[in-house]
Enzyme design. Structure first.
Site, short mmCIF file in Angstrom:
data_model
loop_
_atom_site.label_atom_id
_atom_site.label_comp_id
_atom_site.label_asym_id
_atom_site.label_seq_id
_atom_site.Cartn_x
_atom_site.Cartn_y
_atom_site.Cartn_z
N CYS A 114 39.44 39.82 -26.73
CA CYS A 114 39.50 39.94 -28.10
C CYS A 114 40.31 39.79 -28.54
O CYS A 114 40.14 40.56 -30.20
CB CYS A 114 39.73 42.34 -27.35
SG CYS A 114 38.81 42.90 -26.01
N HIS A 250 41.02 45.56 -34.85
CA HIS A 250 40.27 44.96 -33.22
C HIS A 250 39.55 46.71 -32.77
O HIS A 250 39.90 47.48 -32.42
CB HIS A 250 40.12 44.37 -32.32
CG HIS A 250 39.91 44.50 -30.85
ND1 HIS A 250 38.62 44.54 -30.32
CD2 HIS A 250 40.42 44.89 -29.33
CE1 HIS A 250 38.23 44.24 -29.34
NE2 HIS A 250 38.95 45.19 -28.70
N ASN A 280 33.35 48.18 -28.42
CA ASN A 280 34.11 46.79 -28.25
C ASN A 280 33.29 45.85 -27.74
O ASN A 280 32.68 45.71 -26.65
CB ASN A 280 34.78 47.47 -26.87
CG ASN A 280 35.96 46.19 -27.16
OD1 ASN A 280 35.95 45.78 -27.40
ND2 ASN A 280 37.12 46.11 -25.89
#
EC number: 2.3.1.180
Length: 323
Positions: A114, A250, A280
């Site tokens: 990520c 993020h 996500n």
């Protein structure tokens, strides 16, 4: 004279299939309310059968090139941040290079889960500052839907697929925080925490594997480390949270995003949010948010942005840039 890596163009691509929370209710023991309350996610996009990470990346790349008014062969370097490359090798970046018809330059992948796009931006900035490249196409692309264990209801509802891209170009700056472009980067990793977030597959196992996550521990580390790295990058740039126009985080979880903004003393109306629509998307989430934020009219030239992310490894970092 100071060389800055300045944003020349931005773009994104999302697969056609939209999966609302209600669709997941039929797959696992969950509810729309449960997902929204714990993550803020309302829907996500899933890649079609046969549609690969490099396919998504190439679509986002074309959008960013069009926004920049450039052709593929105007690019010196192509970097793809991904944990879900089509094949073990060659890299997704070389596949995108071929898909775009690039006949020059070099391409490589960055894998920091990520945090991948933040790592890729830092690499692009270093290449431009050192003179090894002038124009760098930086892409974050993922197909995390293919790593989900659909019996793990706490995790499988969180992720989606997508891609975003930036074109960075070297430009002269005054060497002050008023310059456009990347002003500071801050990167970290700590392999002691590898068991908090990982995929239990790979070449050594002979299988693709599934994503495994200790959600509470990841949350704790995220809130602590994201605010810290953002403050460090701002300090390197000679700036503070009060100077920030937008946090572009993020997009993992609304609770993490909110807690980090609170620690940074930045109100939520100065945070770009896309987690509700995308879920996500790992390394794709920050460039997706940048592209959507610009399209909405939120991000404007001259705005000061902080991007921050944390992922498996653990790996985390931040970038301060002026749009």
């Amino acid at each position: 004279m100071t060389i800055r890596a300045v944003v020349r163009g931005v773009g994104h691509y999302l697969p056609d299939r939209i999966v609302p929370n209600s669709e997941l209710e039929a797959l696992v023991e969950t509810t729309d309310e449960w997902i929204r309350t714990r993550s803020g996610i309302e829907r996500r996009h899933f890649a079609a059968e046969g549609q690969t990470t490099s396919d998504l990346a190439a679509r986002a790349a074309r959008a960013a090139l069009a926004d920049a008014g450039l052709q593929p062969d105007d690019i010196d370097t192509l970097i793809v941040a991904t944990s879900t490359a089509d094949l073990t090798f060659p890299s997704a970046a070389t596949m995108v290079q071929a898909a775009l018809g690039m006949s020059r330059g070099f391409a490589f992948d960055v894998q920091a889960v990520c945090a991948g796009f933040v790592y890729a931006l830092a690499n692009a900035d270093a290449l431009i500052r050192s003179g090894q490249a002038n124009r760098v196409l930086v892409i974050g692309a993922e197909t995390f839907s293919r790593l989900m264990d659909w019996s793990d209801r706490a995790t499988c509802v969180l992720f989606g697929d997508g891609a975003g891209a930036l074109v960075l170009e070297g430009a002269e700056g005054a060497g002050t925080s008023a310059d456009r472009g990347i002003l500071a980067t801050d990167l970290h990793s700590d392999g002691r925490f590898k068991d908090l977030l990982y995929v239990d597959g790979g070449a050594s196992t002979g299988s693709t594997g599934h994503l495994r996550m200790q959600g509470r521990e990841v949350f704790r580390h995220a809130v602590e480390k994201l605010a810290e790295t953002a403050h460090t990058a701002l300090d390197k740039a000679g700036l503070t949270s009060a100077d920030v126009d937008w946090i572009v985080p993020h997009q993992a979880n609304l609770r993490i995003i909110s807690a980090t903004a609170q620690r940074m003393q930045v109100p939520m109306d100065r945070v770009i949010l896309t987690v509700q629509d995308h879920g996500n998307t790992s390394a794709a989430s920050i460039p997706l948010a940048l592209s959507v934020g610009k399209a909405r009219g939120q991000i404007k030239e001259g705005d000061l942005l902080v991007t921050e992310a944390i992922g498996g490894g653990l790996a985390w970092g931040s970038v301060v840039l002026r749009w």
